[in-house]
Design a protein around this motif. Structure first.
Motif, PDB file in Angstrom:
ATOM      1  N   ARG A 228       0.838  -1.211   0.000  1.00 54.00           N
ATOM      2  CA  ARG A 228       0.000   0.000   0.000  1.00 54.00           C
ATOM      3  C   ARG A 228       0.865   1.250   0.000  1.00 54.00           C
ATOM      4  O   ARG A 228       0.558   2.241  -0.688  1.00 54.00           O
ATOM      5  CB  ARG A 228      -0.930  -0.005   1.221  1.00 54.00           C
ATOM      6  CG  ARG A 228      -2.090  -0.999   1.133  1.00 54.00           C
ATOM      7  CD  ARG A 228      -2.953  -0.946   2.383  1.00 54.00           C
ATOM      8  NE  ARG A 228      -3.455   0.401   2.626  1.00 54.00           N
ATOM      9  CZ  ARG A 228      -3.350   1.051   3.791  1.00 54.00           C
ATOM     10  NH1 ARG A 228      -2.739   0.474   4.821  1.00 54.00           N
ATOM     11  NH2 ARG A 228      -3.855   2.253   3.939  1.00 54.00           N
ATOM     12  N   PHE A 229       1.924   1.234   0.781  1.00 53.11           N
ATOM     13  CA  PHE A 229       2.836   2.380   0.803  1.00 53.11           C
ATOM     14  C   PHE A 229       3.491   2.582  -0.561  1.00 53.11           C
ATOM     15  O   PHE A 229       3.533   3.708  -1.073  1.00 53.11           O
ATOM     16  CB  PHE A 229       3.911   2.176   1.873  1.00 53.11           C
ATOM     17  CG  PHE A 229       5.055   3.140   1.769  1.00 53.11           C
ATOM     18  CD1 PHE A 229       4.894   4.473   2.133  1.00 53.11           C
ATOM     19  CD2 PHE A 229       6.295   2.727   1.294  1.00 53.11           C
ATOM     20  CE1 PHE A 229       5.954   5.370   2.026  1.00 53.11           C
ATOM     21  CE2 PHE A 229       7.351   3.613   1.185  1.00 53.11           C
ATOM     22  CZ  PHE A 229       7.177   4.937   1.554  1.00 53.11           C
ATOM     23  N   LEU A 230       3.984   1.506  -1.158  1.00 53.84           N
ATOM     24  CA  LEU A 230       4.648   1.618  -2.455  1.00 53.84           C
ATOM     25  C   LEU A 230       3.679   2.119  -3.529  1.00 53.84           C
ATOM     26  O   LEU A 230       4.055   2.931  -4.383  1.00 53.84           O
ATOM     27  CB  LEU A 230       5.245   0.271  -2.860  1.00 53.84           C
ATOM     28  CG  LEU A 230       6.354  -0.271  -1.945  1.00 53.84           C
ATOM     29  CD1 LEU A 230       6.817  -1.640  -2.431  1.00 53.84           C
ATOM     30  CD2 LEU A 230       7.526   0.692  -1.854  1.00 53.84           C
ATOM     31  N   ALA A 231       2.436   1.649  -3.478  1.00 44.12           N
ATOM     32  CA  ALA A 231       1.441   2.106  -4.444  1.00 44.12           C
ATOM     33  C   ALA A 231       1.159   3.592  -4.284  1.00 44.12           C
ATOM     34  O   ALA A 231       0.940   4.308  -5.277  1.00 44.12           O
ATOM     35  CB  ALA A 231       0.150   1.304  -4.290  1.00 44.12           C
ATOM     36  N   GLY A 232       1.193   4.077  -3.063  1.00 42.48           N
ATOM     37  CA  GLY A 232       0.894   5.472  -2.815  1.00 42.48           C
ATOM     38  C   GLY A 232       2.019   6.432  -3.131  1.00 42.48           C
ATOM     39  O   GLY A 232       1.789   7.630  -3.304  1.00 42.48           O
ATOM     40  N   ILE A 233       3.236   5.916  -3.230  1.00 40.21           N
ATOM     41  CA  ILE A 233       4.380   6.804  -3.405  1.00 40.21           C
ATOM     42  C   ILE A 233       5.046   6.666  -4.768  1.00 40.21           C
ATOM     43  O   ILE A 233       5.898   7.473  -5.148  1.00 40.21           O
ATOM     44  CB  ILE A 233       5.417   6.551  -2.270  1.00 40.21           C
ATOM     45  CG1 ILE A 233       6.295   7.781  -2.044  1.00 40.21           C
ATOM     46  CG2 ILE A 233       6.252   5.296  -2.554  1.00 40.21           C
ATOM     47  CD1 ILE A 233       7.130   7.697  -0.786  1.00 40.21           C
TER      48      ILE A 233
END
Length: 272
Positions: A228-233
């Motif tokens: 989720r973090f990687l998708a958001g950044i």
């Protein structure tokens, strides 16, 4: 270009490995292109000149090593693996028991707590020659539902001309004064659990403002929270995930575009 010229100057000067090279934490500078990984290097191998090795141990604990042989462990819990190694420096934060220990080994020369008397915070400025360690205090949510002011520390390690920041158990977006005290962080370890510390949108906003060259995610409890973090950044940062647990990095090898470098946690074991 600024970093490249600085690196050439340092090489020409022949400074001893134990002398700390000046950092630029309070100056904003462009990064030189490229980023190099020494995949076959282990934590027991010598650190190359002008470089720093960062190894992800577990949760929020990292081993930071210098060419001169200093070993620092962040958010030290008392256990780093079966390796027979006593760190020179450990830092701790007490928001949760997974970030500190009440009983650090008395053989550790420097134990830096990220908190002081309740609400008072603490200030560190430890100069070991090759490495300078300082902190910027932030607030944490207390176990009773309130707020413990200055109960967390963002620790900054100035070494080999770089500034490496560990955000600890950060619970809020730093204010302008705290961002100014941090200065420029070339490398930052950031909690990306998305709830126990901060929401992912808030953490991503912090990282955008810091404009660090390398972001290393930590404090992810599952592949889901990390994804989720990687998708958001990913729209603002490049992403590297090579399945390694450590990187060697220097001023000359910092990427020209902010990059998330995913390290896989691995406890330290003796390889001999």
């Amino acid at each position: 270009m600024w970093r490249f010229l600085l690196a050439l100057t340092l090489l020409a000067g022949g400074a001893a490995a134990q002398e700390r090279r000046p950092s630029h934490c309070i100056a904003i500078a462009d990064a030189a292109p490229g980023i190099e990984y020494l995949h076959k290097a282990g934590w027991q191998d010598p650190v190359p000149d002008y470089s720093v090795r960062i190894s992800y141990i577990a949760h929020a604990s990292f081993l930071i090593q210098t060419p001169g042989g200093l070993n620092a462990v962040t958010d030290f819990t008392g256990f780093i693996g079966s390796a027979d190694m006593i760190p020179d420096i450990v830092t701790m934060n007490h928001a949760h028991e997974t970030h500190w220990t009440q009983f650090p080994d008395p053989a550790i020369p420097h134990v830096l707590q990220g908190w002081g008397p309740f609400g008072k915070g603490i200030e560190h400025h430890l100069d070991l020659g090759e490495m300078l360690i300082r902190n910027v205090s932030t607030d944490i949510r207390s176990v009773y539902g309130g707020v413990e002011e200055r109960g967390n520390s963002i620790f900054v390690f100035e070494v080999e001309g770089m500034c490496i920041g560990h955000l600890g158990h950060l619970h809020h977006v730093p204010d302008d004064a705290q961002f100014a005290a941090l200065g420029r962080l070339d490398v930052v370890m950031a909690a990306v659990d998305g709830g126990t510390t901060m929401s992912l949108p808030e953490m991503i906003a912090v990282l955008r403002r810091l404009k660090s060259s390398v972001i290393i995610p930590m404090h992810w409890f599952s592949g889901h929270s990390l994804d989720r973090f990687l998708a958001g950044i990913r729209n603002d940062f490049d992403i590297r995930r090579d399945g390694v647990s450590e990187i060697d990095i220097s001023l000359r090898t910092l990427p020209d575009r902010p990059t998330v470098v995913v390290l896989e946690p691995r406890y330290l074991v003796d390889l001999d």
